[in-house]
Design a protein around this motif. Structure first.
Motif, PDB file in Angstrom:
ATOM      1  N   ASP A 165      62.501 157.504  71.604  1.00  0.00           N
ATOM      2  CA  ASP A 165      61.956 158.736  71.025  1.00  0.00           C
ATOM      3  C   ASP A 165      62.708 159.910  71.642  1.00  0.00           C
ATOM      4  OD1 ASP A 165      60.319 160.158  69.328  1.00  0.00           O
ATOM      5  OD2 ASP A 165      58.611 160.208  70.680  1.00  0.00           O
ATOM      6  N   THR A 169      59.344 165.115  70.096  1.00  0.00           N
ATOM      7  CA  THR A 169      57.900 164.859  70.099  1.00  0.00           C
ATOM      8  C   THR A 169      57.164 165.904  70.943  1.00  0.00           C
ATOM      9  OG1 THR A 169      58.130 162.558  69.521  1.00  0.00           O
ATOM     10  CG2 THR A 169      56.160 163.096  70.761  1.00  0.00           C
ATOM     11  N   SER A 173      57.245 166.958  66.230  1.00  0.00           N
ATOM     12  CA  SER A 173      56.658 165.751  65.643  1.00  0.00           C
ATOM     13  C   SER A 173      55.415 166.086  64.822  1.00  0.00           C
ATOM     14  CB  SER A 173      56.326 164.734  66.726  1.00  0.00           C
ATOM     15  OG  SER A 173      55.377 165.267  67.613  1.00  0.00           O
ATOM     16  N   SER A 377      61.308 157.976  64.957  1.00  0.00           N
ATOM     17  CA  SER A 377      59.998 157.961  64.294  1.00  0.00           C
ATOM     18  C   SER A 377      60.124 157.595  62.818  1.00  0.00           C
ATOM     19  CB  SER A 377      59.277 159.300  64.465  1.00  0.00           C
ATOM     20  OG  SER A 377      59.920 160.316  63.740  1.00  0.00           O
ATOM     21  N   ARG A 409      57.499 151.448  64.085  1.00  0.00           N
ATOM     22  CA  ARG A 409      58.177 152.243  65.095  1.00  0.00           C
ATOM     23  C   ARG A 409      57.727 151.836  66.498  1.00  0.00           C
ATOM     24  NH1 ARG A 409      56.558 158.452  66.260  1.00  0.00           N
ATOM     25  NH2 ARG A 409      57.846 157.938  68.064  1.00  0.00           N
ATOM     26  N   ALA A 412      55.929 156.393  71.113  1.00  0.00           N
ATOM     27  CA  ALA A 412      56.322 157.803  71.148  1.00  0.00           C
ATOM     28  C   ALA A 412      56.515 158.224  72.611  1.00  0.00           C
ATOM     29  CB  ALA A 412      55.258 158.654  70.468  1.00  0.00           C
TER      30      ALA A 412
END
Ligand SMILES: Nc1nc2c(c(=O)[nH]1)N[C@H]1C(S)=C(S)[C@@H](COP(=O)(O)OP(=O)(O)OC[C@H]3O[C@@H](n4cnc5c(=O)[nH]c(N)nc54)[C@H](O)[C@@H]3O)O[C@H]1N2
Ligand SMILES: Nc1nc2c(c(=O)[nH]1)N[C@H]1C(S)=C(S)[C@@H](COP(=O)(O)OP(=O)(O)OC[C@H]3O[C@@H](n4cnc5c(=O)[nH]c(N)nc54)[C@H](O)[C@@H]3O)O[C@H]1N2
Ligand code: SF4
Ligand SMILES: [Mo]
Length: 744
Positions: A165, A169, A173, A377, A409, A412
């Motif tokens: 990731d 994020t 995100s 993602s 996925r 995160a």
């Protein structure tokens, strides 16, 4: 020697006059010595997502200057202070110049072969012992798209871990998740031109005057607009507003839902658009039953009249534009707030037309590139992990077995950090981000990094607060030293070029990724015949063909010629490359049935409400002079001298209660940590009960205070609210000595 420099030498002042040459003035031109260059290399700014076109002046192989590109459609020759000083980043102190490996506790210089071999051997050893997914990778929004595309394939198909990731994020995100839920795909629908064409512009939690300064030009160029700014803080953007909404922290969702209710009650929505292009209207209407301007007034701190007025302004506008940034995204209710914004645009049918868009203003120079081409993602080309067709399409394109493409996925960013704490992830490769300063709840992060068996940090600078924790530091080329493309907030793909060579042995991220692939034994399979970013661009064009983010009609030469091209730009496209493009003009969305989703949302208070012990709400954010964790701008004296240290903003009411005076040194204390000896700025820019701290300064790290609370959908941290108390700092021994010196 110029006068400014002579004066500076003589007086011990600085060379500001020389360093500040603003824009590209045809009358004044560039008269100063420091700005004279032999050649000019055109490129795109590497700081924010506005994506200004510029030229780097080169003399004797050194970057000596930058100037705005007057032909570029984004900025028309103008640059903000960071852009204007960007060439200094290249030759700044503290660049990483050699790979460094930790041996017996200290980082020592090693050659590239040994560095890459160590990376691969140690990662593979961890994977052999703990499984393929015990390795995590965290990247950034600041590489070129060609690097993101290469890195995604390398991590997912070469290293074989899904736990990949980026710092996006911490940033975008939420907008991504919100767009996906409402429209079936990521992708901001509008164009910058909308800012000039809109009759109403509503900015929510977006301080463009400091953070996207060149966008203010567009707002200023629009004589018809009514600018509405919702921000708890009276920012410089709020000062530009026709209507300023001093919302209480994290109350935006209540405001948006009340606006929606007014619009439905007054019959100001577009029945035909709703019927033809959306689903979920009945559920949305039902969800608003108990929402009224009166109930929202209690939550937002605005009056019911103001809420009604803003709703009517929006609904009656012909071309309303809603822009938002981190005041919305940095919240555990972020995704729902984005959905509420999209609901407003959808019920009024105000999307995909000139001037009308629900528009997420992005942050980093190429946050968009990793969203489009990255493989974290989403699958590249906004494909879905869950879609068998999408996976098969990529497997064919890449000539790999479809089983190698994950159907779900990985973790995160915050969940990768928690997996490190839990011992599930044992090795981490961090690329182009500086989490020790930027990740929430520093103590937890430090604990996590301390648990790792192996930490690689790949950065253009060393030491940084994060490279100091590394077992292996890989020195990367930065902006000005490498080639590729960036996509800005309006989906404009612009060319990035190398003006100079990287320092020492530093290499482009692209070359580092290919070297790792080589050592992993997957270079020919994954990157057949690739030599440079141009090869990645050609493959990525094929991968994007027919997708919403279609690049297939672009070439590097055309990007140069037109100052970038907005996607979608398909092979054989008839429209002029330079034309402004918008998404969803036809009302057809990226969902299975082609309709957009109207989604019920619900306001709730933010986590960690203030109480007697921690009575103040801490807001964190940015200032125009600095970029994030200051690895670049902190080393550029003209910027650093303008904002050399952090400050805490506090309303006079609270200062009086606490008995604090302007410029007092204070402690800011949360349940997790303390920032010490920060300078107090007493100002009505912040409301009573709130304080604001810029997060750029590791010396007074705001993320010692912030909380580990994440949006359940996007996993974005709630950076904008946590509760703190403020106390006067005890008199420091050192300061005591200084004071007595003064008086003596
Ligand atoms: N100078 C400079 N420019 C930058 C950057 C930089 O570091 N320095 N970084 C770039 C990046 S990556 C990003 S993401 C963007 C960020 O750009 P912005 O989002 O504009 O930046 P922030 O200062 O983080 O936050 C924006 C505003 O949100 C407000 N806010 C806080 N809480 C709330 C709330 O509950 N509701 C509302 N409505 N507003 C709230 C804050 O008071 C602040 O004014 O900037 C980009 N541009
Ligand atoms: N409290 C609080 N925390 C925040 C925020 C906030 O508002 N409040 N904002 C969040 C947001 S929106 C963001 S985007 C993040 C940003 O947080 P970070 O990503 O940590 O910030 P940067 O300083 O941009 O870090 C980029 C790193 O990459 C390096 N670098 C630059 N160019 C290159 C390159 O080409 N290659 C490589 N390998 N390295 C390079 C730089 O030297 C730097 O160390 O911070 C988040 N953290
Ligand atoms: S507005 Fe953004 S892209 Fe433009 S010069 Fe400033 S930092 Fe660079
Ligand atoms: Mo960001």
């Amino acid at each position: 020697m110029s006068f400014a420099r002579w004066l500076a030498r003589k007086s011990g002042l600085d060379t500001r006059a020389e360093e500040y040459a603003y824009g590209n003035d045809p009358v004044l031109g560039y008269t100063s010595l420091a700005k004279s260059a032999d050649t000019w290399v055109s490129t795109t700014c590497g700081y924010c997502s506005v994506g200004c076109g510029m030229q780097i002046g080169v003399r004797d192989g050194k970057a000596v200057s930058v100037r705005g590109n007057p032909e570029h459609p984004v900025n028309r020759g103008k640059l903000c202070p960071k852009g204007l000083a960007e060439h200094y980043a290249i030759s700044a102190e503290g660049r990483a110049t050699h790979p460094m490996l930790r041996v017996d506790g200290t980082l020592e210089r090693v050659g590239w072969d040994a560095a890459i071999e160590t990376l691969v051997e140690r990662m593979r050893a961890v994977q052999r012992k703990h499984g393929p997914e015990s390795v995590g990778v965290i990247s950034t929004g600041q590489l070129v798209t060609e690097e993101f595309y290469a890195l995604g394939k390398l991590v997912q198909l070469g290293l074989g871990t899904r736990n990949y990731d980026g710092n996006t994020t911490l940033c975008m995100s939420t907008a991504v998740a919100g767009y996906k839920r409402s429209f079936g795909s990521d992708g901001p629908p509008g164009a910058y031109e909308d800012l000039e064409q809109a009759d109403v512009i509503l900015l929510i939690g977006a301080n463009i005057a400091e953070n996207h300064p060149i966008l203010c030009m567009r707002v200023d160029a629009n004589p018809r607009r009514t600018l509405i700014v919702a921000d708890p803080r009276v920012t410089k953007t709020a000062m530009m507003a026709d209507v300023y909404l001093p919302v209480k922290p994290r109350s935006d969702l209540a405001l948006l839902n009340a606006m929606l209710r007014v619009i439905l009650d007054e019959g100001l929505y577009d029945r035909e658009y709703v019927a033809r292009h959306t689903t979920g209207f009945a559920e949305l209407r039902a969800s608003l039953e108990s929402v009224t301007p009166e109930s929202a007034a209690k939550i937002t701190g605005l009056t019911p009249e103001v809420i009604r007025k803003v709703a009517l302004l929006y609904a009656r506008a012909e071309r309303p534009f809603i822009g938002w940034t981190m005041g919305v995204n940095h919240s555990t209710k972020g995704t729902e707030t984005v959905n509420a914004i999209n609901n407003l645009a959808l019920v009024t049918g105000k999307i995909g037309q000139p001037g009308a868009s629900p528009f997420s203003i992005t942050g980093q120079c190429n946050a968009m590139g990793t969203r489009e081409a990255g493989f974290s993602s989403s699958l590249p080309g906004y494909r879905k992990f869950e879609s068998k067709d999408d996976r098969e399409e990529l497997a064919r394109l890449w000539n790999v077995a479809v089983e190698r493409i994950p159907a779900q996925r990985g973790l995160a960013y915050p969940d990768i950090i928690e997996a490190v704490v839990a011992g599930k992830i044992r090795a981490l490769w961090i690329i182009g981000t500086n989490p020790i300063v930027s990740f929430p709840n520093l103590d937890l992060l430090k604990h996590a990094l301390g648990q790792l068996e192996f930490l690689v940090v790949q950065d253009g600078f060393h030491p940084t607060p994060t490279t100091e924790h590394a077992d292996l530091v890989l020195p990367a080329a930065i902006w000005g030293e490498k080639e590729g493309t960036y996509t800005n907030s309006e989906r404009r793909v612009s060319k990035v070029n190398a003006a100079v060579t990287p320092p020492g042995e530093a290499r482009s991220d692209f070359d580092i990724f290919l070297a790792v692939a080589e050592r992993l034994g997957c270079r020919e399979e994954l990157f057949p015949g690739w030599q440079g970013p141009g090869d990645a661009f050609e493959e990525w064009k094929r991968a994007s063909w027919g997708r919403l983010c279609d690049y297939s009609g672009m070439t590097y030469a055309a990007l140069e010629q037109h100052g970038g091209i907005q996607w979608p730009y398909a092979l054989g496209a008839k429209d002029a490359p330079a034309a402004s493009r918008r998404l969803y003009a036809d009302g057809v969305f990226q969902t299975d049935d082609g309709r957009a989703r109207l989604l019920p949302t619900e306001w709730t208070p933010f986590p960690e409400q203030p109480n007697g012990e921690f009575p103040l709400v801490l807001n964190t954010g940015r200032t125009v002079e600095h970029w994030h964790t200051r690895t670049k701008t902190g080393a550029i004296s003209i910027l650093e001298r303008m904002a050399p240290r952090a400050w805490l903003e506090m309303n006079p009411t609270d200062a009086t209660v606490l008995g604090l005076r302007p410029h007092d040194r204070v402690e800011v204390i949360s349940r997790r940590g303390r920032v010490s000896r920060i300078e107090l700025r007493i100002t009505e820019i912040v409301a009573p009960g709130q304080v604001f701290l810029p997060f750029h300064f590791f010396e007074t790290n705001a993320n010692q205070l912030t909380q580990s609370a994440y949006d359940p959908i996007s996993r974005e941290p709630n950076f904008k609210q946590c509760s703190v108390r403020v106390e006067r700092s005890p008199l420091h021994a050192h300061e005591g000595a200084q004071t007595s010196l003064h008086h003596g």
